[in-house]
Design a protein around this motif. Structure first.
Motif, mmCIF file in Angstrom:
data_model
loop_
_atom_site.group_PDB
_atom_site.id
_atom_site.type_symbol
_atom_site.label_atom_id
_atom_site.label_comp_id
_atom_site.label_asym_id
_atom_site.label_seq_id
_atom_site.Cartn_x
_atom_site.Cartn_y
_atom_site.Cartn_z
ATOM 1 N N ALA A 1 77.301 0.619 26.804
ATOM 2 C CA ALA A 1 77.264 0.428 28.258
ATOM 3 C C ALA A 1 75.957 0.980 28.807
ATOM 4 C CB ALA A 1 78.446 1.147 28.894
ATOM 5 N N PRO A 2 75.426 0.341 29.865
ATOM 6 C CA PRO A 2 74.195 0.878 30.463
ATOM 7 C C PRO A 2 74.434 2.235 31.112
ATOM 8 C CG PRO A 2 75.054 -0.981 31.751
ATOM 9 C CD PRO A 2 75.890 -0.884 30.522
ATOM 10 N N ASP A 3 73.384 3.051 31.149
ATOM 11 C CA ASP A 3 73.425 4.382 31.762
ATOM 12 C C ASP A 3 73.038 4.221 33.236
ATOM 13 O OD1 ASP A 3 72.495 6.861 32.805
ATOM 14 O OD2 ASP A 3 72.240 7.629 30.764
ATOM 15 N N SER A 4 73.993 4.484 34.143
ATOM 16 C CA SER A 4 73.721 4.204 35.558
ATOM 17 C C SER A 4 72.636 5.128 36.118
ATOM 18 C CB SER A 4 75.007 4.318 36.380
ATOM 19 O OG SER A 4 75.540 5.615 36.239
ATOM 20 N N GLY A 5 72.488 6.312 35.560
ATOM 21 C CA GLY A 5 71.429 7.220 36.019
ATOM 22 C C GLY A 5 70.053 6.652 35.714
ATOM 23 N N VAL A 6 69.893 6.090 34.520
ATOM 24 C CA VAL A 6 68.618 5.479 34.141
ATOM 25 C C VAL A 6 68.319 4.277 35.036
ATOM 26 C CG1 VAL A 6 67.384 4.287 32.278
ATOM 27 C CG2 VAL A 6 68.775 6.298 31.748
ATOM 28 N N LEU A 7 69.354 3.473 35.310
ATOM 29 C CA LEU A 7 69.158 2.296 36.171
ATOM 30 C C LEU A 7 68.743 2.713 37.585
ATOM 31 C CD1 LEU A 7 72.179 0.025 35.096
ATOM 32 C CD2 LEU A 7 69.759 -0.236 34.483
ATOM 33 N N ARG A 8 69.392 3.757 38.124
ATOM 34 C CA ARG A 8 69.031 4.223 39.476
ATOM 35 C C ARG A 8 67.591 4.709 39.515
ATOM 36 N NH1 ARG A 8 74.191 6.382 39.773
ATOM 37 N NH2 ARG A 8 73.453 8.421 39.064
ATOM 38 N N SER A 9 67.198 5.450 38.489
ATOM 39 C CA SER A 9 65.826 5.967 38.419
ATOM 40 C C SER A 9 64.814 4.818 38.345
ATOM 41 C CB SER A 9 65.704 6.896 37.203
ATOM 42 O OG SER A 9 64.364 7.024 36.832
ATOM 43 N N ALA A 10 65.117 3.786 37.541
ATOM 44 C CA ALA A 10 64.199 2.636 37.419
ATOM 45 C C ALA A 10 64.062 1.931 38.763
ATOM 46 C CB ALA A 10 64.711 1.666 36.352
ATOM 47 N N MET A 11 65.180 1.795 39.500
ATOM 48 C CA MET A 11 65.122 1.090 40.784
ATOM 49 C C MET A 11 64.381 1.925 41.839
ATOM 50 S SD MET A 11 68.687 -1.064 40.917
ATOM 51 C CE MET A 11 68.207 -2.009 42.357
ATOM 52 N N ARG A 12 64.506 3.252 41.743
ATOM 53 C CA ARG A 12 63.766 4.120 42.661
ATOM 54 C C ARG A 12 62.259 4.012 42.388
ATOM 55 N NH1 ARG A 12 61.774 8.744 42.023
ATOM 56 N NH2 ARG A 12 62.821 9.225 40.054
ATOM 57 N N LEU A 13 61.901 4.023 41.103
ATOM 58 C CA LEU A 13 60.479 3.914 40.760
ATOM 59 C C LEU A 13 59.942 2.518 41.097
ATOM 60 C CD1 LEU A 13 60.556 5.929 37.424
ATOM 61 C CD2 LEU A 13 59.383 6.598 39.531
ATOM 62 N N ALA A 14 60.801 1.494 41.009
ATOM 63 C CA ALA A 14 60.372 0.143 41.411
ATOM 64 C C ALA A 14 59.931 0.161 42.873
ATOM 65 C CB ALA A 14 61.504 -0.864 41.198
ATOM 66 N N HIS A 15 60.662 0.890 43.727
ATOM 67 C CA HIS A 15 60.265 0.980 45.140
ATOM 68 C C HIS A 15 58.864 1.589 45.289
ATOM 69 C CE1 HIS A 15 63.518 -0.592 47.516
ATOM 70 N NE2 HIS A 15 64.413 0.049 46.774
ATOM 71 N N GLU A 16 58.560 2.601 44.489
ATOM 72 C CA GLU A 16 57.214 3.206 44.573
ATOM 73 C C GLU A 16 56.138 2.203 44.181
ATOM 74 O OE1 GLU A 16 56.868 6.977 42.618
ATOM 75 O OE2 GLU A 16 58.723 7.741 43.511
ATOM 76 N N HIS A 17 56.408 1.425 43.141
ATOM 77 C CA HIS A 17 55.423 0.416 42.730
ATOM 78 C C HIS A 17 55.291 -0.684 43.788
ATOM 79 C CE1 HIS A 17 54.280 1.757 38.692
ATOM 80 N NE2 HIS A 17 55.524 2.166 38.533
ATOM 81 N N LEU A 18 56.436 -1.076 44.395
ATOM 82 C CA LEU A 18 56.363 -2.104 45.446
ATOM 83 C C LEU A 18 55.619 -1.567 46.671
ATOM 84 C CD1 LEU A 18 59.943 -3.709 45.196
ATOM 85 C CD2 LEU A 18 57.804 -4.570 44.231
ATOM 86 N N ASP A 19 55.761 -0.261 46.969
ATOM 87 C CA ASP A 19 54.966 0.362 48.038
ATOM 88 C C ASP A 19 53.472 0.181 47.759
ATOM 89 O OD1 ASP A 19 56.980 1.366 49.635
ATOM 90 O OD2 ASP A 19 57.000 3.356 48.698
ATOM 91 N N TYR A 20 53.093 0.383 46.512
ATOM 92 C CA TYR A 20 51.676 0.268 46.145
ATOM 93 C C TYR A 20 51.201 -1.179 46.304
ATOM 94 C CZ TYR A 20 47.301 1.194 43.663
ATOM 95 O OH TYR A 20 45.971 1.322 43.321
ATOM 96 N N ILE A 21 52.072 -2.148 45.935
ATOM 97 C CA ILE A 21 51.714 -3.562 46.128
ATOM 98 C C ILE A 21 51.577 -3.861 47.618
ATOM 99 C CG2 ILE A 21 52.529 -5.954 45.857
ATOM 100 C CD1 ILE A 21 53.699 -5.143 43.158
ATOM 101 N N ASP A 22 52.516 -3.347 48.448
ATOM 102 C CA ASP A 22 52.396 -3.504 49.912
ATOM 103 C C ASP A 22 51.014 -3.042 50.377
ATOM 104 O OD1 ASP A 22 54.997 -4.436 50.422
ATOM 105 O OD2 ASP A 22 55.818 -2.410 50.634
ATOM 106 N N TRP A 23 50.617 -1.862 49.897
ATOM 107 C CA TRP A 23 49.350 -1.262 50.326
ATOM 108 C C TRP A 23 48.157 -2.120 49.876
ATOM 109 C CZ3 TRP A 23 45.105 0.826 47.734
ATOM 110 C CH2 TRP A 23 44.218 1.552 48.539
ATOM 111 N N LEU A 24 48.208 -2.599 48.639
ATOM 112 C CA LEU A 24 47.109 -3.433 48.135
ATOM 113 C C LEU A 24 46.997 -4.723 48.951
ATOM 114 C CD1 LEU A 24 47.661 -3.098 44.253
ATOM 115 C CD2 LEU A 24 45.698 -2.205 45.522
#
Lengths: 223, 223
Positions: free
Chosen positions: A125-148
């Motif tokens: 089964a997937p680890d929900s903590g890892v999934l939450r962390s990946a989705m949180r970090l995705a937001h940081e990367h999307l912030d950077y794309i917004d800025w670019l």
């Protein structure tokens, strides 16, 4: 003809598929699962990783997504993707590396491990903590794309480049696996919709990984 | 003048230092620890990683070791390091990626985590199981170097290239940390001795990481 060894959710193969299509290079896809690779595949690439671009007629084998893209850039004039001055080209390569390495490490890699490899190979089964962390970090990367994209039309400047396709390739896999939430990222979302509606993206959107259905909005170019 | 932001055991900074020296480009070193990076450094590279090559007079900033090496190759004629036909250049880039990614993932990265980061940052004891695994995988990579050098003089072919310096940069850090055992790898060892005795290598061999003494044979060009 070139044959591209890949699997549907390999983000690095997707980067190469986009570059091949944008440059109008004909190729056929050969399916290879790195977790169950054939001897033939190890003979082509001792590292056992996709993508590999192979031309059996002319005995040419290219390994590593960036080496392949640099080769295409040097040998195919159509649609330059690493373009401009040496400094502009360095900026394109910086962003390609950022998405190939950091975005993959933070977002795509963990999502693929939890939602693909655990289902297909490890039967866990997937680890929900890892999934939450990946989705949180995705937001940081999307912030950077917004800025670019607030600062210029495409990620690396005024022109569309390999940086846009490297980023979109990673995002497309994360999106397939349900890891992308565009809330609060209207700018990045508009940029992605433009890339997603290009003809080169079509074959990515119809590709399916058996046993893993894509997120419901995945193939909708307006979503 | 160029300033290179680095720390002594950063293998990617070492690759760039070797390329700069081989190409005769003047630069000065600026120390930056990524685990304790300054705001100034994050302004230069939002990803917070070394190496960064910066020229404040001309306001040029280059990020990512491979983007830096490609820039040097495009702007400095002396000592071509990504040379030959497009296919030969693809082979050089394949090997650079193999050492930057696989060797780092298997060997240098784990050794740096266990023997450097745990001592300096985490104040924890190294995990002997991880160290054994890294040294076992180092043997597999040295086997591959043996095989390459059995087939031609340098890693990527008849000419010295960036592949040799990328590999030697990784090996030099692993060797500093006591992770390289040349037993059974005479061919790879001879190749490494030749690279190690080049003038470009000298500053790497005298560099020390505070609190972490190098393995006893590390700086001996005959060892």
């Amino acid at each position: 003809m070139w044959q591209l060894y890949h699997f549907p959710l390999c983000p690095f193969s997707r980067k190469v598929r986009l570059a091949l299509s944008e440059k109008g290079v004909a190729y056929e896809l050969k399916r290879e699962n790195p977790w169950d690779a054939s001897d033939n595949f190890y003979a082509l690439n001792p590292a056992g990783r996709t993508p590999v671009l192979h031309d059996s007629e002319r005995n040419r084998t290219l390994v590593d997504s960036q080496a392949i893209c640099e080769y295409l850039e040097e040998t195919v004039d159509k649609t330059p993707l690493i373009l401009g001055t040496a400094l502009a080209r360095a900026e394109i390569r910086r962003l390609v590396a950022l998405f190939d390495e950091s975005f993959f490490h933070d977002v795509t890699g963990p999502l693929m491990h939890e939602k693909m490899k655990k289902r297909i190979v490890l039967r866990a089964a997937p680890d929900s903590g890892v999934l939450r962390s990946a989705m949180r970090l995705a937001h940081e990367h999307l912030d950077y794309i917004d800025w670019l994209i607030d600062n210029h039309r495409w990620l690396a400047g005024a022109q569309m480049s390999l940086a846009d396709f490297a980023a979109a390739a990673q995002i497309s896999v994360a999106d397939y696996l349900g890891g992308i939430d565009w809330t609060g990222h209207d700018t990045a979302h508009s940029w992605y919709r433009v890339i997603k509606s290009r003809p080169s993206f079509r074959s990515l959107l119809t590709d399916k990984m058996e046993g893993i259905p894509p997120a419901s909005h995945y193939a909708d170019v307006n979503a």
